[in-house]
Design a protein around this motif. Structure first.
Motif, PDB file in Angstrom:
ATOM      1  N   ASP A  81      29.385  11.888  88.187  1.00 18.76           N
ATOM      2  CA  ASP A  81      29.194  12.281  89.576  1.00 18.76           C
ATOM      3  C   ASP A  81      28.875  11.008  90.345  1.00 18.76           C
ATOM      4  O   ASP A  81      28.557   9.976  89.755  1.00 18.76           O
ATOM      5  CB  ASP A  81      28.032  13.296  89.675  1.00 18.76           C
ATOM      6  CG  ASP A  81      27.989  13.995  91.025  1.00 18.76           C
ATOM      7  OD1 ASP A  81      28.975  13.917  91.780  1.00 18.76           O
ATOM      8  OD2 ASP A  81      26.955  14.617  91.328  1.00 18.76           O
ATOM      9  N   SER A  82      28.975  11.059  91.676  1.00 21.19           N
ATOM     10  CA  SER A  82      28.615   9.875  92.443  1.00 21.19           C
ATOM     11  C   SER A  82      27.915  10.271  93.730  1.00 21.19           C
ATOM     12  O   SER A  82      28.124  11.361  94.268  1.00 21.19           O
ATOM     13  CB  SER A  82      29.870   9.057  92.769  1.00 21.19           C
ATOM     14  OG  SER A  82      30.668   9.766  93.698  1.00 21.19           O
ATOM     15  N   GLU A 110      28.486   8.997  96.506  1.00 21.11           N
ATOM     16  CA  GLU A 110      29.528   9.078  97.523  1.00 21.11           C
ATOM     17  C   GLU A 110      30.141  10.485  97.589  1.00 21.11           C
ATOM     18  O   GLU A 110      30.348  11.037  98.674  1.00 21.11           O
ATOM     19  CB  GLU A 110      30.602   8.056  97.167  1.00 21.11           C
ATOM     20  CG  GLU A 110      31.359   7.542  98.344  1.00 21.11           C
ATOM     21  CD  GLU A 110      32.509   6.660  97.887  1.00 21.11           C
ATOM     22  OE1 GLU A 110      32.394   6.034  96.797  1.00 21.11           O
ATOM     23  OE2 GLU A 110      33.509   6.628  98.602  1.00 21.11           O
ATOM     24  N   THR A 111      30.449  11.051  96.409  1.00 20.99           N
ATOM     25  CA  THR A 111      31.022  12.408  96.387  1.00 20.99           C
ATOM     26  C   THR A 111      30.010  13.418  96.925  1.00 20.99           C
ATOM     27  O   THR A 111      30.382  14.370  97.625  1.00 20.99           O
ATOM     28  CB  THR A 111      31.404  12.824  94.946  1.00 20.99           C
ATOM     29  OG1 THR A 111      31.908  11.692  94.271  1.00 20.99           O
ATOM     30  CG2 THR A 111      32.425  13.925  94.943  1.00 20.99           C
ATOM     31  N   GLU A 132      30.187  13.177 100.622  1.00 18.25           N
ATOM     32  CA  GLU A 132      31.421  13.760 101.165  1.00 18.25           C
ATOM     33  C   GLU A 132      31.431  15.283 101.039  1.00 18.25           C
ATOM     34  O   GLU A 132      31.850  15.978 101.969  1.00 18.25           O
ATOM     35  CB  GLU A 132      32.665  13.152 100.492  1.00 18.25           C
ATOM     36  CG  GLU A 132      32.895  11.674 100.822  1.00 18.25           C
ATOM     37  CD  GLU A 132      32.714  11.320 102.306  1.00 18.25           C
ATOM     38  OE1 GLU A 132      33.131  12.104 103.193  1.00 18.25           O
ATOM     39  OE2 GLU A 132      32.121  10.258 102.591  1.00 18.25           O
ATOM     40  N   ASP A 133      30.960  15.824  99.914  1.00 17.98           N
ATOM     41  CA  ASP A 133      30.887  17.281  99.755  1.00 17.98           C
ATOM     42  C   ASP A 133      29.971  17.895 100.814  1.00 17.98           C
ATOM     43  O   ASP A 133      30.272  18.957 101.367  1.00 17.98           O
ATOM     44  CB  ASP A 133      30.338  17.653  98.365  1.00 17.98           C
ATOM     45  CG  ASP A 133      31.361  17.428  97.252  1.00 17.98           C
ATOM     46  OD1 ASP A 133      32.550  17.253  97.554  1.00 17.98           O
ATOM     47  OD2 ASP A 133      30.940  17.428  96.070  1.00 17.98           O
ATOM     48  N   LYS A 171      31.659  17.674 104.244  1.00 18.01           N
ATOM     49  CA  LYS A 171      32.760  18.628 104.309  1.00 18.01           C
ATOM     50  C   LYS A 171      32.203  20.048 104.440  1.00 18.01           C
ATOM     51  O   LYS A 171      32.647  20.830 105.282  1.00 18.01           O
ATOM     52  CB  LYS A 171      33.619  18.486 103.048  1.00 18.01           C
ATOM     53  CG  LYS A 171      34.899  19.268 103.092  1.00 18.01           C
ATOM     54  CD  LYS A 171      35.764  18.930 101.878  1.00 18.01           C
ATOM     55  CE  LYS A 171      36.807  20.019 101.702  1.00 18.01           C
ATOM     56  NZ  LYS A 171      37.011  20.391 100.303  1.00 18.01           N
ATOM     57  N   THR A 189      31.874  19.207  94.137  1.00 10.07           N
ATOM     58  CA  THR A 189      33.008  18.786  93.309  1.00 10.07           C
ATOM     59  C   THR A 189      32.632  18.706  91.834  1.00 10.07           C
ATOM     60  O   THR A 189      33.431  19.016  90.956  1.00 10.07           O
ATOM     61  CB  THR A 189      33.483  17.384  93.761  1.00 10.07           C
ATOM     62  OG1 THR A 189      33.740  17.443  95.162  1.00 10.07           O
ATOM     63  CG2 THR A 189      34.747  16.959  93.039  1.00 10.07           C
ATOM     64  N   ASN A 190      31.410  18.232  91.583  1.00 12.72           N
ATOM     65  CA  ASN A 190      30.984  18.007  90.198  1.00 12.72           C
ATOM     66  C   ASN A 190      29.768  18.872  89.855  1.00 12.72           C
ATOM     67  O   ASN A 190      29.161  19.465  90.740  1.00 12.72           O
ATOM     68  CB  ASN A 190      30.620  16.532  90.005  1.00 12.72           C
ATOM     69  CG  ASN A 190      31.785  15.627  90.318  1.00 12.72           C
ATOM     70  OD1 ASN A 190      32.907  15.887  89.892  1.00 12.72           O
ATOM     71  ND2 ASN A 190      31.546  14.582  91.097  1.00 12.72           N
ATOM     72  N   ARG A 229      26.294  19.365  89.681  1.00 11.46           N
ATOM     73  CA  ARG A 229      25.300  18.579  90.417  1.00 11.46           C
ATOM     74  C   ARG A 229      24.005  19.337  90.660  1.00 11.46           C
ATOM     75  O   ARG A 229      22.987  18.753  91.003  1.00 11.46           O
ATOM     76  CB  ARG A 229      25.917  18.185  91.769  1.00 11.46           C
ATOM     77  CG  ARG A 229      25.074  17.309  92.626  1.00 11.46           C
ATOM     78  CD  ARG A 229      25.798  16.943  93.921  1.00 11.46           C
ATOM     79  NE  ARG A 229      27.000  16.193  93.670  1.00 11.46           N
ATOM     80  CZ  ARG A 229      28.138  16.326  94.379  1.00 11.46           C
ATOM     81  NH1 ARG A 229      28.193  17.182  95.389  1.00 11.46           N
ATOM     82  NH2 ARG A 229      29.200  15.614  94.085  1.00 11.46           N
TER      83      ARG A 229
END
Ligand code: ADP
Length: 446
Positions: A65-66, A68-69, A72-73, A76, A118-119, A121
């Protein structure tokens, strides 16, 4: 009665207690002022978990995971209405927040998927226990150990402002009035999801909606801050939770869908990708005939999710040994419901949901009797908007300037969640910004 201290924290929910522990650990004299007879606020009701990225727990479990993601998640999910700076800070500091929780005796060792992420988390206590009650317990133990006085049944009514700086709080106790005097104040009073007058004012379409919130979530902090000149952001951004049992206002945690449950309408048919964001799923339910839905799951899911026992205890779960039997009890066509389940189990087996493109929460099919259903519809759940803060949790006034001595964290603030909060971000918000508010107050009081 006058109480002298360094820092007054209004509201003993997750954000307030996090800030109190943080500031006290750094040596400040702190008091917590809480209007209800108990601590915990809406935080007590949090069931999902805490989103955090690049954490020691994820690394240990081999989850990629990051930060950054995560950013962004969140952007969004919030339709890019979020304050990106605040979101970035939340994501960057989420990993150390997980370690901090560990250090105060509240580890979150399990990680799974949650809507909009996305991941894997969302971090949870062991065994899938409700994250809110778990954290509130741990926070309260730390508050007691650190000797932080908690004034229960004490409602803050007004901020004291001297020469443009906030220096205290006036409050009404059970049988006396208090003046709390110090060097700084943190507002951690939560949102206004239990105040229909306010939410229907900003959002007339939500008039008459039930609420999932505790009775203390009446927006007092927002009103007090506004009187002291604070700017409000995104105040009409109010989230409904899609799966609320209407007679009890019990919210059916997202983990039920995450664990593999589906939603069907009055006709016994699926109508949406159940893992979409809360606003999308809420709207999909409202758009069905008579605006309700049934959440359907099986024994396997019940065995894996202890949260379900509470729903059973509260008599809101319908149960049957066969799908046809379940269908009869909830008055949908048995043949249609059986077909729906058959199609869904095929989708799970093929890892492809041709109908609605669901991609997560498909690890287990629904084939183990008995079968269960809970009737649900949306309720007011989270107020995204509130007091404007900067990345140091300082409150900003209507001219864009910092109000000296005034800090805020948690649901009382606006900006982090934008137009829609994704599951797991309320707890991330209160822990990360609770810690920031505590540390900023320490700096300010030096
Ligand atoms: P967060 O998730 O941001 O921590 P919570 O809802 O968990 O928010 O906690 C907010 C707490 O603030 C609740 O316990 C609520 O009862 C308390 N509170 C709200 N208004 C006041 C007030 N005027 N004075 C004291 N406490 C308040």
């Amino acid at each position: 009665e006058t109480v002298d201290t360094d820092l007054i924290i209004v509201g003993a929910g997750g954000a307030g207690m996090t800030a109190a522990i943080t500031a006290r650990q750094e040596g400040l004299e702190v008091v917590l002022v809480e209007k209800m007879p108990m601590v915990g606020g809406n935080t007590l009701k949090a069931t999902g978990g805490m989103n955090a990225a690049e954490t020691s727990v994820q690394k240990k479990l081999g989850i990629e995971d990051s930060v950054e993601t995560f950013v962004e998640d969140t952007m969004k999910g919030g339709y890019e209405k979020n304050n990106r700076e605040l979101v970035t800070v939340m994501a960057e500091k989420s990993g150390e927040a997980i370690d901090w929780l560990d250090s105060i005796g509240a580890p979150l060792p399990e990680v799974s998927f949650s809507g909009g992420a996305t991941n894997k988390r969302i971090h949870r206590p062991e065994g899938g226990a409700g994250v809110g009650a778990y954290l509130v317990n741990a926070f309260k133990e730390n508050v007691d150990q650190l000797g932080i006085p908690v004034y229960l049944d004490t409602k803050a009514t007004e901020l004291i402002v001297e020469n443009g700086a906030v220096t205290g709080v006036k409050a009404e106790g059970k049988d006396k009035l208090y003046t709390f005097r110090g060097k700084a104040v943190i507002l951690a009073t939560g949102g206004f999801g239990a105040n229909e007058e306010i939410y229907a004012k900003y959002r007339p379409d939500l008039k008459g909606y039930v609420t999932t919130n505790t009775p203390g979530a009446t927006g007092d902090g927002i009103v007090m801050a506004e009187t002291a000149g604070a700017n409000l952001v995104d105040i009409d951004q109010i989230q409904t939770h899609p799966t609320v049992e209407q007679s009890t206002s019990i919210m059916i945690t997202e983990s039920v869908r995450g664990g593999g449950a589906i939603l069907v309408n009055k006709s016994g048919k699926r109508f949406t990708n159940e893992m979409q964001t809360r606003d999308v799923v809420s709207k999909a339910i409202v758009d069905q005939e008579d605006s309700y839905s049934y959440i359907i799951f099986d024994q396997n899911l019940r065995d894996n999710l202890s949260a379900i026992e509470k729903y059973v205890e509260n008599n809101i779960v319908v149960q049957a040994d066969t799908i046809e039997g379940l269908a009869e009890q909830i008055q949908v066509d048995p043949a249609v419901l059986s077909q729906t389940l058959e199609d869904w189990n095929t989708a799970v087996a093929n890892k492809k949901d041709g109908e609605f493109n669901r991609e997560t929460g498909m690890d287990a099919d629904l084939t183990k009797a008995p079968y269960y259903a809970i009737k649900v519809a949306p309720g007011v759940h989270h107020t995204m908007g509130g007091v404007e803060i900067n990345t140091s949790a300082q409150v900003i006034n209507t001219e864009g300037k910092v109000i000296p001595g005034l800090f805020a964290a948690g649901e009382v603030t606006g900006g982090v969640h934008g137009g829609n909060r994704i599951g797991g971000n309320a707890v991330a918000d209160i822990v990360v910004f609770g810690r920031i508010a505590g540390n900023s107050a320490v700096e300010y009081c030096k």
